[in-house]
Write a protein that holds these residues in place. Structure first.
Motif, mmCIF file in Angstrom:
data_model
loop_
_atom_site.group_PDB
_atom_site.id
_atom_site.type_symbol
_atom_site.label_atom_id
_atom_site.label_comp_id
_atom_site.label_asym_id
_atom_site.label_seq_id
_atom_site.Cartn_x
_atom_site.Cartn_y
_atom_site.Cartn_z
ATOM 1 N N ALA A 195 26.109 50.536 44.187
ATOM 2 C CA ALA A 195 27.117 49.518 43.891
ATOM 3 C C ALA A 195 27.452 48.756 45.165
ATOM 4 O O ALA A 195 27.590 49.343 46.235
ATOM 5 C CB ALA A 195 28.372 50.162 43.329
ATOM 6 N N GLN A 196 27.556 47.453 45.039
ATOM 7 C CA GLN A 196 27.916 46.620 46.165
ATOM 8 C C GLN A 196 29.431 46.558 46.268
ATOM 9 O O GLN A 196 30.110 46.258 45.296
ATOM 10 C CB GLN A 196 27.349 45.223 45.974
ATOM 11 C CG GLN A 196 27.652 44.298 47.126
ATOM 12 C CD GLN A 196 27.101 42.899 46.872
ATOM 13 O OE1 GLN A 196 26.546 42.621 45.822
ATOM 14 N NE2 GLN A 196 27.266 42.033 47.844
ATOM 15 N N VAL A 197 29.945 46.873 47.439
ATOM 16 C CA VAL A 197 31.382 46.844 47.652
ATOM 17 C C VAL A 197 31.738 45.532 48.335
ATOM 18 O O VAL A 197 31.266 45.243 49.428
ATOM 19 C CB VAL A 197 31.852 48.038 48.501
ATOM 20 C CG1 VAL A 197 33.341 47.955 48.772
ATOM 21 C CG2 VAL A 197 31.490 49.342 47.834
ATOM 22 N N THR A 198 32.540 44.716 47.683
ATOM 23 C CA THR A 198 32.994 43.456 48.253
ATOM 24 C C THR A 198 34.494 43.350 48.049
ATOM 25 O O THR A 198 35.053 43.915 47.121
ATOM 26 C CB THR A 198 32.305 42.248 47.577
ATOM 27 O OG1 THR A 198 32.568 42.288 46.179
ATOM 28 C CG2 THR A 198 30.803 42.260 47.814
ATOM 29 N N SER B 37 39.044 49.457 38.138
ATOM 30 C CA SER B 37 38.082 49.096 39.178
ATOM 31 C C SER B 37 37.451 47.747 38.902
ATOM 32 O O SER B 37 37.390 47.289 37.767
ATOM 33 C CB SER B 37 36.983 50.158 39.280
ATOM 34 O OG SER B 37 36.176 50.148 38.121
ATOM 35 N N THR C 238 33.850 46.427 40.347
ATOM 36 C CA THR C 238 32.668 46.721 41.133
ATOM 37 C C THR C 238 31.527 45.846 40.639
ATOM 38 O O THR C 238 31.271 45.795 39.438
ATOM 39 C CB THR C 238 32.275 48.215 41.003
ATOM 40 O OG1 THR C 238 33.405 49.010 41.325
ATOM 41 C CG2 THR C 238 31.106 48.557 41.902
ATOM 42 N N ASP C 239 30.848 45.183 41.575
ATOM 43 C CA ASP C 239 29.769 44.260 41.207
ATOM 44 C C ASP C 239 30.238 43.275 40.142
ATOM 45 O O ASP C 239 29.531 42.994 39.182
ATOM 46 C CB ASP C 239 28.535 45.012 40.712
ATOM 47 C CG ASP C 239 27.848 45.793 41.810
ATOM 48 O OD1 ASP C 239 27.978 45.401 42.990
ATOM 49 O OD2 ASP C 239 27.179 46.785 41.495
#
Length: 165
Positions: free
Chosen positions: A4-7, A37, A39-40
Motif C-alpha cells: 500500500a502506498q502511504v501518502t 482509513s 489508503t491508495d
C-alpha cells in the motif's frame, strides 16, 4: 504482492463525524460517519443512522478534495471544505454533497443531500505547504456544521455515559 502506498491526505483518519441527510427535500436522518482509513485513495469506514454501523467503501480524490462512498442503501458523493477558527483553535472539516438511495431501501431512486462534520485542534493536524487553498475567513461555516457538531458531541457524551456506570 503490491504494498500500500502511504501518502498524506487532507482529511483526517481515523475520525468520527456527525452526519445529517435530507432525502427528497425532507430531513430524514442524523447519525455518525466513521472513516477508518484512506489508503491508495480507497475509503473504508462505517455509517450509522439507526444504531447499527453499516460498512462503507469508496474513494478519495486528494487533488479535487472529493469523496464518494457506498453503503448497502445509498451512494454518497461530496467535497471537503476546511474552516479554521483561530480564536478557539479549532479546525472544522466539512464533507457535503449529494446522495441517491438504492435498493433495498424503501426510498430507492430518491435523491438527497448530506453534510458531515468533525473538528480537531489546530495544532493536532497541521497541513504542510501551500497545497490547500483553505484560509481563515471572517465568514461563518454553514449552519450544518453546528448541527452535526452538536450531534457528534451528544453521541460521544451518550457513549461516555455508558462507561461511567
Amino acid at each position: 504482492m503490491q504494498t500500500a502506498q502511504v501518502t498524506m491526505v487532507s482529511i483526517p483518519f481515523p475520525t468520527k463525524w456527525g452526519i445529517r441527510a435530507d432525502i427528497a427535500g425532507r430531513p430524514i436522518v442524523w447519525g455518525e460517519l466513521i472513516i477508518n482509513s484512506i489508503t491508495d485513495n480507497r475509503v473504508i469506514g462505517t455509517i450509522n443512522f439507526r444504531g447499527m454501523p453499516i460498512p462503507i467503501h469508496g474513494s478519495w480524490n486528494e487533488s479535487a478534495k472529493q469523496i464518494t462512498f457506498d453503503s448497502p442503501y445509498a451512494t454518497y458523493s461530496g467535497n471537503l471544505t476546511i474552516f479554521d477558527d483561530p480564536p478557539i483553535r479549532i479546525r472544522h472539516f466539512i464533507l457535503s454533497g449529494r446522495l441517491i438511495m438504492k435498493p433495498p431501501s424503501l426510498q430507492a431512486g430518491e435523491y438527497g443531500t448530506w453534510i458531515a462534520t468533525t473538528d480537531i485542534s489546530l495544532n493536532a493536524y497541521p497541513i504542510s505547504g501551500n497545497s490547500l487553498p483553505y484560509q481563515y475567513t471572517d465568514q461563518l461555516p454553514p449552519v450544518g456544521v453546528f448541527l452535526t457538531s452538536n450531534i457528534l458531541y451528544q453521541l460521544q457524551e451518550q457513549h461516555l455515559g455508558r462507561f461511567r456506570g
